[in-house]
Design a protein around this motif. Structure first.
Motif: not given
Length: 431
Positions: A276-280, A324-327, A337-339, A356-365
């Motif tokens: 995670e770029y920004r730990p959750r 939408i699907t990622a959110s 998000w890694r799944a 792909n990874a950047g967008n998933w992390q963006w949606v996941a916060g």
């Protein structure tokens, strides 16, 4: 003795606007080569859709090079070792390739640099190379908007002309392309588009002459499907992002800048696909049944299921549906998000590691969003971006008989008007 250069193709499978190829062809003899790297085969990089698209692209590239008098030399193994063998056989003193900044590409470049060749890496993968734009006091931009301003104001390299001729050293043989089954297991998506530069340039020309004019207004309209559909061609370098930045509308340039943004983030943070770029704060849910329902497009939320089924059918998903699907997976179900990233990597023909990874992390916060707490309500998204329900009916045949926007809430319909028992009730509360 005639000068000889090697041109190592990687993710730049085209002859138009390929600065590395143009530079390599200034030598009297040029050896274009592509190496199937055993280190990448068999893992997530060998997803069937991308292997099929890659083989199409290489066959098309070979035909283009043969039309210019050359050929594509195909090898399998370690790229450094194969380049060393070719240099020894052809007497090449120079090597050209596209400039990439992933951890893998850096290791490859370091190995090539130890061969005693003059190695030159030139732009071509992104519009603006990672690292060319940096904020004061930092090694990369962490927020998109200031990056976008710097990106728009930056000077662009000139578009490189395609070579007029490719002259191979005498006796150089290309070798056969491998069979699909030799590279991967599984079956490509039924509606996967054909790969290759010529197919990509035809699609690019049609889009620029037509739907591009309304891109800003129509790009989020799920049913209209007026996006460029160029993403897999950009991922494999069959079309030049630099050319598209020159010819496309401003809203599309912004999407190209987002791609460059994620590439510069990944160059500075190579663990982007894994950490995670920004730990959750807090953990993720481990609900295998919910994850399986999401993967199969059987969540009972039609807009989510339509996106997931489009992915399987086409090896592509509309960008709004990706959000939408990622959110839904990360925010509504609370699943890691890694799944989701792994599943997208399994099916997307345009599966680009950084983007792909950047967008998933963006949606996941956990990524570069300035609003990390933001979540998308799938019903509101459906009402806004598929108001008549046409996108859902296209991909979820169980709901084809439900008219209009009611298709987005089939569980609220009276018995006999809703879907049959094959379509499930929602697996989560939607509010």
């Amino acid at each position: 003795m005639m000068s000889t250069s090697l041109m190592l193709f990687t993710r730049d499978l085209r002859v138009h606007d390929n600065p590395a190829l143009a530079a390599a062809c200034r030598a009297e003899r040029t050896v274009p080569v592509f190496v199937f790297d055993d280190a990448l085969l068999g893992g997530p990089f060998a997803a069937p859709n991308r292997v099929r698209f890659l083989l199409d692209a290489l066959a098309d590239l070979r035909e283009s090079l043969r039309g210019l008098g050359g050929d594509l030399v195909v090898r399998r193994g370690d790229p450094v070792a194969e380049v060393a063998r070719l240099a020894g056989r052809t007497g090449a003193a120079e090597l050209f390739l596209a400039d990439e900044r992933s951890a893998y590409a850096r290791r490859r470049l370091a190995g090539l640099g130890e061969l005693g060749l003059r190695v030159t890496a030139l732009p071509g993968i992104t519009v603006v190379p990672p690292g060319d734009l940096t904020p004061s006091g930092g090694d990369h931009y962490r927020v998109f908007t200031p990056y976008w301003r710097a990106w728009e104001a930056s000077r662009r390299r000139p578009i490189a002309a395609a070579p007029r001729e490719v002259r191979l050293p005498p006796g150089t043989r290309g070798g056969p392309l491998p069979e699909f089954a030799d590279l991967t297991r599984g079956t490509p998506s039924h509606d996967l588009p054909q790969g290759g530069e010529r197919a990509g340039r035809r699609r690019m020309a049609r889009w620029l002459d037509g739907a591009a004019a309304g891109y800003d207004e129509d790009r989020d309209d799920l049913a209209a499907d007026r996006t460029s559909r160029l993403s897999p061609y950009i991922k494999f370098g069959c079309v030049s992002p630099r050319e598209l930045a020159e010819a496309g509308p401003a809203a599309f340039r912004r999407q190209l800048a987002w791609r460059d943004f994620h590439h510069q983030v990944a160059a500075a943070f190579p663990d982007l696909p894994r950490k995670e770029y920004r730990p959750r704060r807090g953990g993720w849910n481990r609900d295998e049944d919910a994850l399986a329902a999401w993967i199969d497009g059987m969540t009972g939320v039609p807009i989510v299921d339509a996106g997931m089924r489009q992915l399987r059918r086409e090896g592509f998903m509309h960008n709004r549906a990706r959000l939408i699907t990622a959110s839904f997976l990360t925010r509504t179900l609370g699943i890691d998000w890694r799944a989701g990233l792994r599943h997208f990597n399994d099916w997307l023909a345009d599966g680009d590691v950084a983007d792909n990874a950047g967008n998933w992390q963006w949606v996941a916060g956990t990524g570069n969003s300035t609003r990390p707490g933001q979540a998308m309500n799938p019903l509101r998204q459906a009402s806004r971006f598929d108001p008549r329900g046409e996108y859902v009916r296209r991909y979820v045949p169980e709901l084809a008989g439900i008219e209009g926007p009611r298709v987005h809430r089939p569980w609220t319909l009276p018995a006999g008007q809703g879907p049959g028992p094959a379509y499930p009730a929602p697996i989560a509360e939607l509010g």
